[in-house]
Design an enzyme around this catalytic site. Structure first.
Site, mmCIF file in Angstrom:
data_model
loop_
_atom_site.group_PDB
_atom_site.id
_atom_site.type_symbol
_atom_site.label_atom_id
_atom_site.label_comp_id
_atom_site.label_asym_id
_atom_site.label_seq_id
_atom_site.Cartn_x
_atom_site.Cartn_y
_atom_site.Cartn_z
ATOM 1 N N ASP A 1 8.316 43.302 36.212
ATOM 2 C CA ASP A 1 9.145 42.170 36.617
ATOM 3 C C ASP A 1 10.093 42.558 37.755
ATOM 4 O O ASP A 1 10.678 43.636 37.743
ATOM 5 C CB ASP A 1 9.957 41.685 35.406
ATOM 6 C CG ASP A 1 10.814 40.486 35.727
ATOM 7 O OD1 ASP A 1 10.249 39.431 36.058
ATOM 8 O OD2 ASP A 1 12.055 40.605 35.651
ATOM 9 N N GLU B 1 5.245 41.772 40.105
ATOM 10 C CA GLU B 1 5.826 40.457 40.382
ATOM 11 C C GLU B 1 6.661 40.571 41.653
ATOM 12 O O GLU B 1 7.784 41.056 41.645
ATOM 13 C CB GLU B 1 6.703 39.979 39.220
ATOM 14 C CG GLU B 1 7.100 38.520 39.347
ATOM 15 C CD GLU B 1 8.579 38.254 39.152
ATOM 16 O OE1 GLU B 1 8.971 37.081 39.197
ATOM 17 O OE2 GLU B 1 9.352 39.216 38.978
#
Length: 610
Positions: free
Chosen positions: A260, A302
């Site tokens: 992330d 991401e």
């Protein structure tokens, strides 16, 4: 570890040790911490379950397994989909019916559930959120998935921890060891310098990059939300401990781990604290550590930024970083094309992606758990069409709220900033394509067109090179869920519009072609099967766009092993005829079996032919 496995581990680490050591010492210059990292990597390799060690061997023999056209993904929230991890395990027969064989579980690690951040404020990286189950339940789900040929993906939040994490609690108490794991300051002077150059992520809902802690009289860096404390990766203890968390989770049966907010993880005063060179050093070290301890696990990065900043996270062909990256620019450009009915920017974006090395594999999607941000190529739009960025963003925002004549979309804005014109768009695929509006108005003709458009957009996504990812509920044309407005903990976050609970009552319509749910479910099933059974859908295929002679039409070609596939997609509300495709010979519609030639080929409004 038995002798054979020990020999295998030593072989893996010896092949990569020099580079790993060079990278680590470049970043940290700490022999002791590097030795600890290697020792603990060995420990996690020893502890890795036998079934996963077998999986490692199989995938080392087939390192391109994740590039296969046999792979189709779906992302879901565990609680919304089936209540808890055991519920997801019981619903695996339904997942098999969809044709999906990669499940991306949205954040499920322990957090404070009252916060509306989707689970990204992790309080414990070694525990599942209690209402979702336990680590043992996760292992049971992983085992059940693997027996059915389904892969499992999870989110690994690297940039920050929750303020409720053990480290943050000790830092708050003044423990210097733990304060050094974050960016904590006793006065505003250094935070003020950061604020001069670091953009705000959420200027409306979470302005600024620092939060004042009244109880301990310090400021802490919080790039995203005040309760998410940014980790200090300048401290080698932070890197080592987070790698141990990564390996712990990999050993629970993950096949893919989504990193992330990768671009944010290295902070440097005087910069925008985005995409620093050290981030790539960390990503490369993660790749190497994974290849040593758990080589069947792949990294999904991401990176929600413009293409020039996304592609570097693949690394190089010789020294790769992430295995997969989100094709975010193509996603938002697709929705731009829906509103403008002009495919030229989308064609340009696809040409850029198709020109990259075939080793670079994107994850393609129409919708995800997050909003749609309008990160388009405004320089190109301005040079070619005189497009004003602020005005265009406002147009897109109004179009997808249904405020323009001709729009059938039903969406809402997130983080609307009238001053800059920036706003992000929320809504399910079905609602943005008009299925919600047609159903509300009980308009059969409008519903037919909306369903056709929903499937056209999905078909276009399946024609792109890479791995397709569905969002749970899209396979049954699930529309917006407005009930979030009645929940005080969610009412301010319009992203919950498309994060609603899975409507299991719609499952009974899955095979009923008299319903929009059945039409979309069966249509997507056909696309999944088509992709799995035709080699030209693989990542090794040559892919290009074609000139259709009409800016409302997009044409994509694919070629591999003497199979040529051409898909034509109509983004307009009226029937179009292809005039510029002069590929000789007869083509067969892969979904209907109908034969046709490309000359003057009619494409229905919002329709497609593959």
């Amino acid at each position: 570890m038995i002798k054979k496995e020990e020999t295998l581990f030593q072989s893996r680490i010896n092949r990569r040790l020099d580079e790993l050591r060079w990278l680590y010492m470049e970043l940290y210059g700490n022999d002791t911490m590097f030795a600890e990292l290697c020792n603990n990597s060995h420990r996690f390799a020893v502890e890795r379950p036998a079934s996963l060690k077998e999986r490692d061997l199989e995938r080392e023999a087939d390192p391109a397994w994740y590039k296969s056209n046999n792979l189709t993904g779906m992302m879901l929230y565990i609680d919304n989909f089936a209540g808890d991890l055991d519920g997801v395990r019981r619903k695996l027969p339904y997942i098999e019916r969809t044709g999906v064989n990669l499940l991306h579980l949205m954040p499920f690690l322990d957090t404070v559930p009252e916060r509306s951040d989707g689970g990204y404020a992790v309080a414990d990286f070694r525990a599942v959120r209690p209402d979702l189950g336990t680590m043992a339940d996760l292992e049971k789900l992983s085992d059940a998935c693997h027996k059915r040929g389904i892969n499992l993906c999870m989110d690994f939040v690297m940039n920050h921890t929750s303020q409720d994490h053990e480290w943050a609690k000790k830092a708050r108490q003044g423990d210097g060891e733990y304060m050094s794991r974050y960016f904590i300051f006793d006065n505003w002077s250094i935070p003020a310098e950061y604020e001069k150059t670091v953009p705000q992520v959420f200027p409306t809902t979470a302005p600024g990059n620092f939060t004042w802690l009244d109880d301990c009289q310090h400021f802490v860096m919080t790039s995203f939300y005040p309760y998410q404390w940014d980790l200090n990766y300048r401290n080698p203890r932070v890197f080592n401990e987070m790698m141990y968390n990564f390996l712990f989770l990999a050993n629970k049966g993950m096949d893919m781990i989504r990193i992330d907010a990768v671009p944010y993880i290295w902070k440097e005063l005087g910069t925008d604290c985005r995409n620093r060179p050290q981030v790539h050093t960390i990503a490369r070290m993660m790749r190497i550590i994974g290849e040593i301890v758990c080589p069947s696990v792949i990294l999904l990065g991401e990176v929600v930024m413009e293409p020039v900043k996304v592609v570097p996270y693949f690394g190089t062909v010789e020294k790769p970083e992430c295995h997969l990256l989100y094709n975010v620019t193509t996603m938002c450009t697709t929705w731009h094309t829906v509103a403008t009915q002009d495919t030229r920017l989308l064609r340009r974006q696809l040409d850029i992606v198709n020109s990259l090395p075939k080793e670079y594999v994107f994850l393609n999607y129409l919708r995800c758990h997050d909003d749609i941000g309008w990160g388009l190529d405004y320089d190109w739009l301005g040079q070619n069409f005189g497009t004003d960025e602020k005005a265009h963003k406002r147009f897109l925002s109004e179009w997808f709220q249904g405020h323009w004549e001709g729009s059938v979309s039903r969406g809402e804005l997130y983080n609307d900033d009238p001053a800059s014109g920036d706003a992000r768009q929320c809504g399910t695929t079905a609602s943005l394509c008009g299925i919600e509006k047609a159903g509300f108005e009980n308009n059969p003709a409008a519903m037919e067109r909306a369903v056709r458009f929903d499937l056209t957009l999905h078909a276009m996504m399946f024609m792109q090179t890479g791995l397709p990812l569905l969002y749970s509920g899209d396979e049954l044309a699930q529309v917006n869920d407005y009930s979030y407005k009645d929940d005080p903990q969610k009412a301010e976050d319009s992203r919950y519009l498309h994060r609603g609970k899975f409507r299991w009552e719609l499952e009974s319509h899955a095979c009923d072609l008299d319903t929009p749910e059945g039409q979309v479910f069966c249509g997507l099933n056909a696309l999944v099967a088509l992709r799995k059974t035709n080699p030209a859908f693989g990542t090794e295929a040559d892919v290009w766009t074609l000139d259709t002679g009409d800016n409302g039409l997009l044409a994509i070609g694919r070629y591999f092993e003497k199979q040529k596939i051409i898909g034509v997609f109509n983004f307009t509300s009226w029937e179009k005829h292809v005039t510029f495709l002069h590929d000789p010979g007869e083509f067969i519609d892969m979904l209907t079996g109908e034969a046709y030639t490309l000359q003057n080929l009619p494409i229905p409004a919002y329709g497609s032919i593959i």
